[in-house]
Each structure stands twice: as structure tokens, then as C-alpha cells.
Scaffold this motif. Sequence first.
Motif, mmCIF file in Angstrom:
data_model
loop_
_atom_site.group_PDB
_atom_site.id
_atom_site.type_symbol
_atom_site.label_atom_id
_atom_site.label_comp_id
_atom_site.label_asym_id
_atom_site.label_seq_id
_atom_site.Cartn_x
_atom_site.Cartn_y
_atom_site.Cartn_z
ATOM 1 N N GLU A 19 0.838 -1.207 0.000
ATOM 2 C CA GLU A 19 0.000 0.000 0.000
ATOM 3 C C GLU A 19 0.873 1.258 0.000
ATOM 4 O OE1 GLU A 19 -3.219 0.727 -0.102
ATOM 5 O OE2 GLU A 19 -4.121 -1.252 0.031
ATOM 6 N N ARG A 20 1.883 1.284 0.870
ATOM 7 C CA ARG A 20 2.761 2.448 0.967
ATOM 8 C C ARG A 20 3.550 2.647 -0.323
ATOM 9 N NH1 ARG A 20 6.243 2.252 6.045
ATOM 10 N NH2 ARG A 20 6.723 0.303 5.014
ATOM 11 N N ALA A 21 4.044 1.571 -0.908
ATOM 12 C CA ALA A 21 4.808 1.671 -2.152
ATOM 13 C C ALA A 21 3.952 2.239 -3.283
ATOM 14 C CB ALA A 21 5.367 0.307 -2.536
ATOM 15 N N ILE A 22 2.706 1.798 -3.384
ATOM 16 C CA ILE A 22 1.811 2.316 -4.422
ATOM 17 C C ILE A 22 1.489 3.782 -4.166
ATOM 18 C CG2 ILE A 22 -0.538 2.185 -5.351
ATOM 19 C CD1 ILE A 22 -0.339 -0.853 -5.128
ATOM 20 N N LYS A 39 3.280 -12.677 0.603
ATOM 21 C CA LYS A 39 3.380 -11.675 -0.464
ATOM 22 C C LYS A 39 2.456 -12.004 -1.624
ATOM 23 C CE LYS A 39 8.193 -10.638 0.505
ATOM 24 N NZ LYS A 39 9.559 -10.795 0.009
ATOM 25 N N THR A 40 2.383 -13.262 -1.984
ATOM 26 C CA THR A 40 1.525 -13.676 -3.086
ATOM 27 C C THR A 40 0.066 -13.388 -2.783
ATOM 28 O OG1 THR A 40 3.085 -15.429 -3.647
ATOM 29 C CG2 THR A 40 0.873 -15.621 -4.541
ATOM 30 N N ALA A 41 -0.405 -13.781 -1.617
ATOM 31 C CA ALA A 41 -1.801 -13.553 -1.237
ATOM 32 C C ALA A 41 -2.111 -12.068 -1.160
ATOM 33 C CB ALA A 41 -2.087 -14.226 0.099
ATOM 34 N N THR A 42 -1.204 -11.294 -0.586
ATOM 35 C CA THR A 42 -1.409 -9.849 -0.472
ATOM 36 C C THR A 42 -1.472 -9.196 -1.844
ATOM 37 O OG1 THR A 42 -0.318 -9.778 1.667
ATOM 38 C CG2 THR A 42 -0.446 -7.720 0.445
#
Length: 65
Positions: A19-22, A39-42
Motif C-alpha cells: 500500500e505504501r509503495a503504491i 506476499k503472493t496472497a497480499t
Amino acid sequence: MDFLLTARRDAAAAHRFFERAIDQNDVPEKVTIDKSGAKTATAHGLIADRGLAIELRQSKYLNTW
């Protein structure tokens, strides 16, 4: 380019990071992650929830997330 380093690889930390990166860098065209289940699920969840057009790549050697 950003990275996430935590003591544990959990979905909550991965979600906060993604979220922060986006928010800081806009929506990427591609995201490369390792084989981590959190990471995959997120990533799949955020892509589906937000309706984003992000190519998700999983590679042990091209890991940039």
C-alpha cells in the motif's frame, strides 16, 4: 526500488508495504516477488480489490519486492 525486511514474513506487513509503495510511487506495471505465500496472497488481494492492472511475476532470482 523498495524492499521490505521484517523478522517474520506475514501478510499484514506485506499489505502495509505494498500500500505504501503504491501511494508513494504510483501503480507499477509489473511487480516481481519471491515465492512467499504472504506476499503472493497480499498482491493478488490488492490487485483484485483495487482493480489494478499489474503483472505479477514470481521468481526466486528476480525478487525486487
